[in-house]
Design a protein around this motif. Structure first.
Motif, PDB file in Angstrom:
ATOM      1  N   ARG A 134      70.274-113.353 -52.306  1.00  0.00           N
ATOM      2  CA  ARG A 134      71.555-113.014 -52.941  1.00  0.00           C
ATOM      3  C   ARG A 134      72.403-114.262 -53.135  1.00  0.00           C
ATOM      4  O   ARG A 134      73.265-114.329 -53.992  1.00  0.00           O
ATOM      5  CB  ARG A 134      72.339-112.052 -52.049  1.00  0.00           C
ATOM      6  N   LEU A 190      73.063-105.586 -62.682  1.00  0.00           N
ATOM      7  CA  LEU A 190      72.265-106.085 -61.557  1.00  0.00           C
ATOM      8  C   LEU A 190      71.417-104.963 -60.970  1.00  0.00           C
ATOM      9  O   LEU A 190      70.232-105.146 -60.696  1.00  0.00           O
ATOM     10  CB  LEU A 190      73.183-106.631 -60.464  1.00  0.00           C
ATOM     11  N   GLU A 191      72.029-103.789 -60.796  1.00  0.00           N
ATOM     12  CA  GLU A 191      71.282-102.683 -60.204  1.00  0.00           C
ATOM     13  C   GLU A 191      70.170-102.218 -61.129  1.00  0.00           C
ATOM     14  O   GLU A 191      69.043-102.020 -60.701  1.00  0.00           O
ATOM     15  CB  GLU A 191      72.218-101.509 -59.900  1.00  0.00           C
ATOM     16  N   SER A 192      70.517-102.050 -62.428  1.00  0.00           N
ATOM     17  CA  SER A 192      69.501-101.489 -63.306  1.00  0.00           C
ATOM     18  C   SER A 192      68.409-102.512 -63.608  1.00  0.00           C
ATOM     19  O   SER A 192      67.301-102.137 -63.956  1.00  0.00           O
ATOM     20  CB  SER A 192      70.120-100.973 -64.602  1.00  0.00           C
ATOM     21  N   ARG A 193      68.712-103.807 -63.439  1.00  0.00           N
ATOM     22  CA  ARG A 193      67.677-104.807 -63.680  1.00  0.00           C
ATOM     23  C   ARG A 193      66.915-105.158 -62.418  1.00  0.00           C
ATOM     24  O   ARG A 193      66.135-106.107 -62.398  1.00  0.00           O
ATOM     25  CB  ARG A 193      68.278-106.059 -64.314  1.00  0.00           C
ATOM     26  N   GLY A 194      67.168-104.420 -61.360  1.00  0.00           N
ATOM     27  CA  GLY A 194      66.291-104.558 -60.208  1.00  0.00           C
ATOM     28  C   GLY A 194      66.699-105.604 -59.193  1.00  0.00           C
ATOM     29  O   GLY A 194      65.909-105.996 -58.348  1.00  0.00           O
ATOM     30  N   ALA A 195      67.954-106.077 -59.252  1.00  0.00           N
ATOM     31  CA  ALA A 195      68.380-107.078 -58.279  1.00  0.00           C
ATOM     32  C   ALA A 195      68.395-106.503 -56.872  1.00  0.00           C
ATOM     33  O   ALA A 195      68.266-107.225 -55.901  1.00  0.00           O
ATOM     34  CB  ALA A 195      69.775-107.582 -58.631  1.00  0.00           C
ATOM     35  N   ASP A 196      68.516-105.178 -56.797  1.00  0.00           N
ATOM     36  CA  ASP A 196      68.609-104.557 -55.486  1.00  0.00           C
ATOM     37  C   ASP A 196      67.273-104.025 -54.988  1.00  0.00           C
ATOM     38  O   ASP A 196      67.181-103.510 -53.895  1.00  0.00           O
ATOM     39  CB  ASP A 196      69.615-103.398 -55.550  1.00  0.00           C
ATOM     40  N   LEU A 197      66.266-104.157 -55.836  1.00  0.00           N
ATOM     41  CA  LEU A 197      64.990-103.565 -55.468  1.00  0.00           C
ATOM     42  C   LEU A 197      64.342-104.328 -54.330  1.00  0.00           C
ATOM     43  O   LEU A 197      64.405-105.533 -54.259  1.00  0.00           O
ATOM     44  CB  LEU A 197      64.033-103.585 -56.664  1.00  0.00           C
ATOM     45  N   ARG A 198      63.703-103.566 -53.471  1.00  0.00           N
ATOM     46  CA  ARG A 198      62.819-104.229 -52.518  1.00  0.00           C
ATOM     47  C   ARG A 198      61.636-104.752 -53.318  1.00  0.00           C
ATOM     48  O   ARG A 198      61.131-104.053 -54.191  1.00  0.00           O
ATOM     49  CB  ARG A 198      62.318-103.207 -51.495  1.00  0.00           C
ATOM     50  N   PRO A 199      61.177-105.970 -53.003  1.00  0.00           N
ATOM     51  CA  PRO A 199      60.043-106.501 -53.754  1.00  0.00           C
ATOM     52  C   PRO A 199      58.818-105.614 -53.579  1.00  0.00           C
ATOM     53  O   PRO A 199      58.618-105.026 -52.519  1.00  0.00           O
ATOM     54  CB  PRO A 199      59.799-107.865 -53.111  1.00  0.00           C
ATOM     55  N   VAL A 200      58.036-105.544 -54.662  1.00  0.00           N
ATOM     56  CA  VAL A 200      56.798-104.770 -54.604  1.00  0.00           C
ATOM     57  C   VAL A 200      55.857-105.440 -53.615  1.00  0.00           C
ATOM     58  O   VAL A 200      55.720-106.663 -53.603  1.00  0.00           O
ATOM     59  CB  VAL A 200      56.150-104.712 -56.006  1.00  0.00           C
ATOM     60  N   ALA A 207      55.296-103.199 -61.305  1.00  0.00           N
ATOM     61  CA  ALA A 207      55.819-102.041 -60.591  1.00  0.00           C
ATOM     62  C   ALA A 207      55.359-100.719 -61.199  1.00  0.00           C
ATOM     63  O   ALA A 207      55.192 -99.739 -60.500  1.00  0.00           O
ATOM     64  CB  ALA A 207      57.333-102.094 -60.551  1.00  0.00           C
TER      65      ALA A 207
ATOM     66  N   SER B   3      75.442-104.461 -55.204  1.00  0.00           N
ATOM     67  CA  SER B   3      75.382-105.347 -56.371  1.00  0.00           C
ATOM     68  C   SER B   3      76.770-105.636 -56.912  1.00  0.00           C
ATOM     69  O   SER B   3      77.067-106.745 -57.340  1.00  0.00           O
ATOM     70  CB  SER B   3      74.546-104.701 -57.462  1.00  0.00           C
TER      71      SER B   3
ATOM     72  N   ASN C  47      69.184 -93.124 -64.858  1.00  0.00           N
ATOM     73  CA  ASN C  47      68.512 -94.186 -64.094  1.00  0.00           C
ATOM     74  C   ASN C  47      69.150 -94.402 -62.730  1.00  0.00           C
ATOM     75  O   ASN C  47      68.934 -95.415 -62.078  1.00  0.00           O
ATOM     76  CB  ASN C  47      68.417 -95.485 -64.897  1.00  0.00           C
ATOM     77  N   ARG C  72      64.434 -97.101 -60.773  1.00  0.00           N
ATOM     78  CA  ARG C  72      64.873 -98.296 -61.511  1.00  0.00           C
ATOM     79  C   ARG C  72      63.698 -99.033 -62.158  1.00  0.00           C
ATOM     80  O   ARG C  72      63.848 -99.625 -63.215  1.00  0.00           O
ATOM     81  CB  ARG C  72      65.591 -99.264 -60.572  1.00  0.00           C
ATOM     82  N   ILE C  87      72.330-112.097 -66.889  1.00  0.00           N
ATOM     83  CA  ILE C  87      72.743-112.454 -65.543  1.00  0.00           C
ATOM     84  C   ILE C  87      72.563-113.934 -65.260  1.00  0.00           C
ATOM     85  O   ILE C  87      73.351-114.549 -64.557  1.00  0.00           O
ATOM     86  CB  ILE C  87      71.928-111.615 -64.530  1.00  0.00           C
ATOM     87  N   PHE C  97      64.211-113.480 -64.533  1.00  0.00           N
ATOM     88  CA  PHE C  97      64.900-112.686 -63.505  1.00  0.00           C
ATOM     89  C   PHE C  97      64.367-111.255 -63.457  1.00  0.00           C
ATOM     90  O   PHE C  97      64.205-110.677 -62.395  1.00  0.00           O
ATOM     91  CB  PHE C  97      66.402-112.681 -63.786  1.00  0.00           C
ATOM     92  N   PRO C 101      61.156-108.531 -59.203  1.00  0.00           N
ATOM     93  CA  PRO C 101      60.608-107.508 -58.316  1.00  0.00           C
ATOM     94  C   PRO C 101      59.092-107.401 -58.412  1.00  0.00           C
ATOM     95  O   PRO C 101      58.458-106.887 -57.519  1.00  0.00           O
ATOM     96  CB  PRO C 101      61.271-106.208 -58.802  1.00  0.00           C
TER      97      PRO C 101
END
Lengths: 222, 224, 230
Positions: A134, A190-200, A207, B3, C47, C72, C87, C97, C101
């Protein structure tokens, strides 16, 4: 966004960023401890030697040197009122050393290299549960949005000038509200682009395993 | 940390940098200039609260450290963080922490006077820390260092008033801070009876005017 | 397939969506309605950016409230204002970016980024700051950054509102050529003429859900205050 980095290919430029930062920290602490002006002068000569080695162009360092000389002169004058000539010399040279060494690091190290060394420096914090990814995300976001917010400020000023408002502070309230509202959109992005996702967990697998096929689809050549 | 918090921190760091780009009034004292940049520090505190405000200011320090010309008058670089005036930059996170902490404490009954006190105490930390560092690094008595900074007092008074006005306005329009647990949080948790007209307005009030529900959602879904 | 099961949503004292029951499985679905009708909320429910006050939303069986990371990665979202969606400072970094994930090797990331830059004519801008792009290029970048992550569903929230005619055409073209499911919230009715299904929302309720021709006709009458026929 412009940085203060000055392009070059000297040994100082090629030296890894962490080494330069370490050297800077070392010089900074050493000159604070040393109280004899001849030793400090020797350190200063070393730093000037590094400048020569780095081949920093004169036109680039002159504005800094001029500001520094004026600053040191004022400080020296203040010192003169309270202390001996030796104290004046020690404080002035110490100051010159720190400022010149720090500027040399800034001028010869790329922004990306400094960010990378900061990333390495904070990485042990992951063990304490700090999400260090982060950290670099926040740096990138700030870099991305400096020009965007500056642009917003300009638009607001223009709109106000068109209405005949010229007070410098009136543009602040709309700018701050705009910034706060932007954060909402950026947070969503950020949320919808996966910044909060746990890595696969399985490296190398995307994914989403399969994609729905639709019969009536034209070819997607992206 | 969600976020949106990261977005707020980064955007207020960016805002502080932008405020440093606004036209400056040069003061010949010790080669320092007057600008709106310290306003960014107080604003981060009073609008975002203690934690996010302080983190936003730490982020500005990082931007300075990596050599970006984001300080007033296009200055930057590590020299600004280790030189004799470094205390003024390092005091930003502390100032934001103080101003933000007070606003959080008084959140339920925040008014202009309280917001002004918070902003003033936040700016005060700038003077205290800045001068102590200056005096220590130059070996001059703190008293000498202090009067030279009196020229900044009128400017900082104006900035504190502006910040207080903004804090009260933003609290009404888009509250971002939740009240401390030790104070009555009823006011902060009460949803706003807004008359939003557009879709984005709805979204705004949905995510911001009910911070308590949003926080509860975040806690109940561990994956987010 | 996105399923909304008795979904209501309220902000404070205000109801935004009332008891929606929808199965969204068609390839291209349009959502229209006047400002404040709840269509952006509907898009964000799909979503998981917004969780419903009551009822449940699921994407391919994953509940948006319980399994947000799966949702997501299945659903991409293109916002109205690309300036807020981009971003990272430079164009190439922003595309990369989106792949974070996925945890791909660096070379693979660079390869995919280059592919997408080429596909959208942005290859010469890879290392440029994103804010120097034109409005149309920014929207292209925003879309590319969503598609590079290979979502199964892409939601567009008024993607053409801020664009000029030429760029609007270009974005419409891209949307119509996608082989993923697309859900488009828009005021631009001609965008939806070749869609499979159009949902008309009014004050938080579905007032018409049909093929584009009758649905758009219904919406036009509704907007002009004429009595509905459908």
């Amino acid at each position: 966004m412009l940085s203060l980095y000055i392009l070059g290919d000297s040994p100082i430029h090629r030296c890894p960023a962490w080494l330069k930062l370490l050297a800077l920290a070392l010089i900074g602490s050493v000159v604070m401890i040393i109280d004899s002006w001849p030793t400090l002068t020797a350190v200063l000569v070393l730093i000037i030697g590094a400048y020569v080695l780095a081949r920093v162009p004169w036109h680039a360092c002159w504005p800094m040197l001029r500001a520094m000389i004026i600053f040191v002169a004022i400080i020296a004058a203040c010192q003169w009122l309270f202390g001996s000539a030796a104290t004046v010399a020690v404080v002035s040279i110490r100051l010159t050393c720190v400022i010149m060494a720090a500027n040399l690091v800034t001028w010869t190290t790329k922004v990306s290299d400094l960010v990378a060394s900061i990333d390495v420096a904070v990485s042990p914090l992951t063990r304490l549960g700090v999400r260090t990814d982060r950290f670099s995300l926040a740096i990138a976001l700030a870099l991305r949005f400096i020009p965007v917010i500056a642009e917003q400020g300009r638009r607001i000023r223009e709109a106000q000038a068109a209405r005949g408002v010229r007070a410098p502070l009136t543009y602040l309230a709309p700018l701050i509200i705009k910034t706060v509202r932007m954060a909402d959109g950026v947070g969503d992005a950020l949320e919808s682009r996966g910044a909060d996702l746990r890595p696969v967990t399985t490296a190398g697998t995307p994914a989403c395993p399969s994609r729905r096929a639709f019969v009536d689809t034209a070819d997607h050549s992206g | 940390m969600r976020s949106k918090d990261i977005a707020l921190i980064a955007l207020f760091a960016a805002l502080t940098c932008v405020l440093g780009l606004t036209p400056v009034i040069p003061l010949p004292v010790l080669g320092v200039t007057f600008s709106l940049q310290t306003l960014g520090m107080i604003l981060a505190g009073v609008v975002l609260g203690a934690k996010r405000g302080a983190l936003a200011m730490l982020l500005v320090i990082v931007l300075v450290a990596i050599g970006l010309p984001v300080l007033t008058g296009g200055q930057g670089g590590i020299a600004k963080l280790v030189g004799p005036t470094a205390g003024f930059v390092w005091s930003w996170p502390i100032g934001a922490l103080i101003a933000g902490g007070l606003v959080e404490r008084w959140w339920a009954h925040l008014n202009l006077a309280k917001a002004l006190v918070a902003a003033l105490l936040g700016s005060l930390s700038l003077y205290v820390l800045g001068q102590v560092w200056l005096a220590w690094s130059l070996h001059i008595p703190a008293s000498v260092a202090s009067w030279s900074w009196l020229v900044y007092v009128p400017g900082d008074l104006v900035k504190s008033i502006v910040a207080a006005l903004v804090a009260v306005t933003v609290k009404k329009a888009y509250p971002l801070i939740t009240a401390r647990r030790d104070t009555t949080s009823a006011d902060a948790a009460k949803p706003q009876g807004d008359t939003a007209s557009s879709d984005t307005d709805q979204l705004w009030s949905g995510t911001a005017s009910t911070p308590v529900t949003v926080a509860a959602n975040a806690e109940s879904s561990p994956a987010s | 397939m996105i399923r909304l099961d008795h979904v209501s949503h309220r902000y404070g004292a205000r109801d935004v969506l009332h008891d929606l029951n929808l199965d969204l499985s068609e390839h291209r679905i349009g959502v229209v309605g006047s400002n404040g009708c709840g269509k952006s909320t509907l898009a964000r429910l799909c979503n998981g950016l917004i969780l419903p006050s009551s009822g449940a939303v699921s994407v391919e069986g994953h509940d948006t409230a319980k399994d947000s990371s799966a949702v997501r990665s299945l659903v991409g979202f293109v916002f109205q204002d690309p300036d807020l969606q981009i971003i990272m400072p430079t164009v190439g970094e922003d595309l990369a970016f989106s792949l974070r994930p996925h945890r791909l090797p660096k070379a693979e990331v660079a390869k995919r980024v280059d592919q997408w830059l080429h596909a959208y004519g942005l290859q010469s801008h890879r290392d440029h700051p994103a804010h120097l792009l034109s409005g149309g290029q920014k929207q292209l970048l925003a879309i590319a950054a969503v598609l590079i992550a290979e979502p199964q569903v892409v939601i567009f929230d008024e993607p053409t509102t801020l664009l000029d005619l030429a760029n609007k055409r270009r974005i419409m073209d891209i949307v119509l050529r996608l082989d993923q499911q697309v859900i488009v919230v828009t005021h631009d009715l001609e965008f939806l003429t070749d869609f499979d299904r159009v949902i008309v929302l009014d004050q938080g309720r579905v007032v018409c859900d049909d093929r584009p021709q009758p649905a758009l006709a219904h919406y036009r009458r509704l907007a002009l205050g004429e009595p509905p026929v459908c």
